[in-house]
Design a protein around this motif. Structure first.
Motif, PDB file in Angstrom:
ATOM      1  N   GLY A  77       6.739   9.702   3.465  1.00  0.00           N
ATOM      2  CA  GLY A  77       7.489   9.190   3.890  1.00  0.00           C
ATOM      3  C   GLY A  77       7.915   7.302   4.245  1.00  0.00           C
ATOM      4  O   GLY A  77       6.227   7.444   3.987  1.00  0.00           O
ATOM      5  N   TYR A  78       8.594   6.708   4.022  1.00  0.00           N
ATOM      6  CA  TYR A  78       7.999   5.408   4.109  1.00  0.00           C
ATOM      7  C   TYR A  78       8.687   4.205   5.185  1.00  0.00           C
ATOM      8  O   TYR A  78       9.130   3.476   4.797  1.00  0.00           O
ATOM      9  N   ASP A  79      10.203   4.915   5.825  1.00  0.00           N
ATOM     10  CA  ASP A  79      10.261   4.168   6.778  1.00  0.00           C
ATOM     11  C   ASP A  79       9.960   3.837   7.313  1.00  0.00           C
ATOM     12  O   ASP A  79      11.097   2.612   8.332  1.00  0.00           O
ATOM     13  N   ASN A  80       8.984   3.052   8.079  1.00  0.00           N
ATOM     14  CA  ASN A  80       8.210   2.607   9.374  1.00  0.00           C
ATOM     15  C   ASN A  80       7.772   1.824   8.658  1.00  0.00           C
ATOM     16  O   ASN A  80       6.797   0.431   9.101  1.00  0.00           O
ATOM     17  N   PHE A  81       7.922   1.011   6.799  1.00  0.00           N
ATOM     18  CA  PHE A  81       7.406  -0.082   6.245  1.00  0.00           C
ATOM     19  C   PHE A  81       8.211  -1.035   5.255  1.00  0.00           C
ATOM     20  O   PHE A  81       9.362  -0.737   4.904  1.00  0.00           O
ATOM     21  N   ASP A  82       8.322  -1.985   5.452  1.00  0.00           N
ATOM     22  CA  ASP A  82       9.487  -2.558   5.279  1.00  0.00           C
ATOM     23  C   ASP A  82       9.048  -2.585   3.341  1.00  0.00           C
ATOM     24  O   ASP A  82       8.166  -4.381   3.454  1.00  0.00           O
ATOM     25  N   VAL A  83       9.311  -1.982   2.926  1.00  0.00           N
ATOM     26  CA  VAL A  83       9.342  -2.498   1.480  1.00  0.00           C
ATOM     27  C   VAL A  83       9.640  -3.716   0.792  1.00  0.00           C
ATOM     28  O   VAL A  83       9.054  -4.036  -0.204  1.00  0.00           O
ATOM     29  N   MET A  84      11.215  -3.901   1.182  1.00  0.00           N
ATOM     30  CA  MET A  84      11.609  -5.180   1.031  1.00  0.00           C
ATOM     31  C   MET A  84      10.541  -6.144   1.096  1.00  0.00           C
ATOM     32  O   MET A  84      10.503  -7.025   0.192  1.00  0.00           O
ATOM     33  N   SER A  85      10.407  -6.400   2.228  1.00  0.00           N
ATOM     34  CA  SER A  85       9.568  -7.592   2.414  1.00  0.00           C
ATOM     35  C   SER A  85       7.885  -7.682   1.702  1.00  0.00           C
ATOM     36  O   SER A  85       7.659  -9.368   1.474  1.00  0.00           O
ATOM     37  N   CYS A  86       7.568  -6.781   1.467  1.00  0.00           N
ATOM     38  CA  CYS A  86       6.682  -6.847   0.545  1.00  0.00           C
ATOM     39  C   CYS A  86       6.991  -6.665  -0.896  1.00  0.00           C
ATOM     40  O   CYS A  86       6.441  -7.247  -1.574  1.00  0.00           O
ATOM     41  N   THR A  87       7.834  -6.659  -1.253  1.00  0.00           N
ATOM     42  CA  THR A  87       9.171  -6.971  -2.814  1.00  0.00           C
ATOM     43  C   THR A  87       8.278  -8.560  -2.851  1.00  0.00           C
ATOM     44  O   THR A  87       8.050  -9.156  -3.881  1.00  0.00           O
ATOM     45  N   GLU A  88       9.575  -8.760  -2.158  1.00  0.00           N
ATOM     46  CA  GLU A  88       9.329 -10.399  -1.890  1.00  0.00           C
ATOM     47  C   GLU A  88       8.055 -11.025  -1.738  1.00  0.00           C
ATOM     48  O   GLU A  88       8.195 -12.692  -1.977  1.00  0.00           O
ATOM     49  N   ARG A  89       7.041 -10.301  -1.200  1.00  0.00           N
ATOM     50  CA  ARG A  89       5.696 -11.215  -0.791  1.00  0.00           C
ATOM     51  C   ARG A  89       4.794 -11.376  -1.989  1.00  0.00           C
ATOM     52  O   ARG A  89       4.175 -11.146  -2.045  1.00  0.00           O
ATOM     53  N   LYS A  90       5.266 -10.295  -3.461  1.00  0.00           N
ATOM     54  CA  LYS A  90       4.204  -9.688  -4.699  1.00  0.00           C
ATOM     55  C   LYS A  90       3.622  -8.799  -4.022  1.00  0.00           C
ATOM     56  O   LYS A  90       2.419  -8.748  -4.836  1.00  0.00           O
ATOM     57  N   ILE A  91       3.872  -7.815  -2.983  1.00  0.00           N
ATOM     58  CA  ILE A  91       2.683  -6.561  -2.357  1.00  0.00           C
ATOM     59  C   ILE A  91       3.140  -5.344  -3.059  1.00  0.00           C
ATOM     60  O   ILE A  91       4.396  -4.908  -3.093  1.00  0.00           O
ATOM     61  N   TRP A  92       1.872  -5.431  -3.974  1.00  0.00           N
ATOM     62  CA  TRP A  92       2.334  -3.697  -4.320  1.00  0.00           C
ATOM     63  C   TRP A  92       2.248  -2.943  -3.129  1.00  0.00           C
ATOM     64  O   TRP A  92       0.898  -2.827  -1.975  1.00  0.00           O
ATOM     65  N   PHE A  93       3.442  -1.981  -3.575  1.00  0.00           N
ATOM     66  CA  PHE A  93       3.664  -0.730  -2.423  1.00  0.00           C
ATOM     67  C   PHE A  93       3.408   0.980  -2.563  1.00  0.00           C
ATOM     68  O   PHE A  93       4.357   0.660  -3.678  1.00  0.00           O
ATOM     69  N   THR A  94       2.201   1.140  -2.404  1.00  0.00           N
ATOM     70  CA  THR A  94       2.058   2.233  -2.955  1.00  0.00           C
ATOM     71  C   THR A  94       1.908   3.420  -2.078  1.00  0.00           C
ATOM     72  O   THR A  94       1.564   3.486  -0.904  1.00  0.00           O
ATOM     73  N   ILE A  95       2.570   5.344  -2.792  1.00  0.00           N
ATOM     74  CA  ILE A  95       2.493   5.655  -1.415  1.00  0.00           C
ATOM     75  C   ILE A  95       1.768   7.593  -2.423  1.00  0.00           C
ATOM     76  O   ILE A  95       1.832   7.379  -3.837  1.00  0.00           O
ATOM     77  N   VAL A  96       1.149   8.103  -1.806  1.00  0.00           N
ATOM     78  CA  VAL A  96       0.491   9.784  -2.350  1.00  0.00           C
ATOM     79  C   VAL A  96       0.997  10.699  -1.155  1.00  0.00           C
ATOM     80  O   VAL A  96       0.902  10.472  -0.125  1.00  0.00           O
ATOM     81  N   PRO A  97       2.369  11.157  -1.886  1.00  0.00           N
ATOM     82  CA  PRO A  97       3.415  11.477  -0.877  1.00  0.00           C
ATOM     83  C   PRO A  97       2.678  13.224  -1.167  1.00  0.00           C
ATOM     84  O   PRO A  97       2.941  13.912  -0.024  1.00  0.00           O
ATOM     85  N   GLU A  98       1.762  13.538  -1.290  1.00  0.00           N
ATOM     86  CA  GLU A  98       1.414  14.772  -1.006  1.00  0.00           C
ATOM     87  C   GLU A  98      -0.088  15.427  -1.195  1.00  0.00           C
ATOM     88  O   GLU A  98      -0.329  14.686  -2.543  1.00  0.00           O
ATOM     89  N   LEU A  99      -0.964  14.390  -0.323  1.00  0.00           N
ATOM     90  CA  LEU A  99      -2.272  15.164  -0.684  1.00  0.00           C
ATOM     91  C   LEU A  99      -2.359  15.740  -0.799  1.00  0.00           C
ATOM     92  O   LEU A  99      -2.156  16.869  -0.500  1.00  0.00           O
ATOM     93  N   PRO A 100      -3.895  15.700  -1.715  1.00  0.00           N
ATOM     94  CA  PRO A 100      -4.832  16.968  -2.537  1.00  0.00           C
ATOM     95  C   PRO A 100      -5.287  17.749  -1.118  1.00  0.00           C
ATOM     96  O   PRO A 100      -5.886  16.861  -0.569  1.00  0.00           O
ATOM     97  N   LYS A 101      -5.336  19.364  -0.544  1.00  0.00           N
ATOM     98  CA  LYS A 101      -6.081  19.628   0.607  1.00  0.00           C
ATOM     99  C   LYS A 101      -7.554  19.911  -0.074  1.00  0.00           C
ATOM    100  O   LYS A 101      -7.523  20.734  -1.117  1.00  0.00           O
ATOM    101  N   ILE A 102      -8.202  19.322   0.734  1.00  0.00           N
ATOM    102  CA  ILE A 102      -9.832  19.583   0.194  1.00  0.00           C
ATOM    103  C   ILE A 102     -10.480  21.183   0.284  1.00  0.00           C
ATOM    104  O   ILE A 102      -9.320  22.364   1.911  1.00  0.00           O
ATOM    105  N   GLY A 103     -11.306  21.298  -0.708  1.00  0.00           N
ATOM    106  CA  GLY A 103     -11.110  22.396  -1.368  1.00  0.00           C
ATOM    107  C   GLY A 103     -10.123  23.446  -1.762  1.00  0.00           C
ATOM    108  O   GLY A 103     -10.729  24.231  -1.760  1.00  0.00           O
ATOM    109  N   ALA A 104      -8.980  22.086  -2.252  1.00  0.00           N
ATOM    110  CA  ALA A 104      -8.177  23.848  -2.429  1.00  0.00           C
ATOM    111  C   ALA A 104      -8.487  23.720  -3.746  1.00  0.00           C
ATOM    112  O   ALA A 104      -8.468  22.551  -4.997  1.00  0.00           O
TER     113      ALA A 104
END
Length: 104
Positions: A77-104
């Motif tokens: 999730g990204y509740d503790n990240f100010d995506v709007m402020s990132c957008t206003e500053r033209k900072i790309w904000f990306t997330i990987v919501p499901e990380l693969p398990k090592i060895g899977a």
């Protein structure tokens, strides 16, 4: 000069090795969460930041780290990240919501 990326939490050495081909990597190589002031100190001249759930990126953080161009989140999730402020500053904000398990 290579762009600088700060990784706020421990990641597998292979990730640091791969990123090091293209960037100057400043990685937290401990299993501990760094204090916010330390993350800001490391990231104040960085172009990229890799963040995790314990981190908080807000307006004040972005003010202190004015050279950021991209923030990559390895998190669900990204509740503790100010995506709007990132957008206003033209900072790309990306997330990987499901990380693969090592060895899977």
């Amino acid at each position: 000069m290579k762009p600088k990326i700060v990784i706020t939490h421990w990641v597998h050495p292979e990730i640091i090795e791969r990123l090091s081909k293209y960037t100057t990597v400043i990685a937290n190589q401990t299993k501990e969460t760094l204090p916010r002031a330390e993350i800001i100190r490391r990231a104040e001249d960085a172009q990229a930041l890799m963040v995790f759930m314990p981190d908080c990126i807000d307006h004040q953080f972005l003010e202190a780290c004015s050279q950021l161009k991209v923030i990559a989140g390895a998190l669900r999730g990204y509740d503790n990240f100010d995506v709007m402020s990132c957008t206003e500053r033209k900072i790309w904000f990306t997330i990987v919501p499901e990380l693969p398990k090592i060895g899977a």
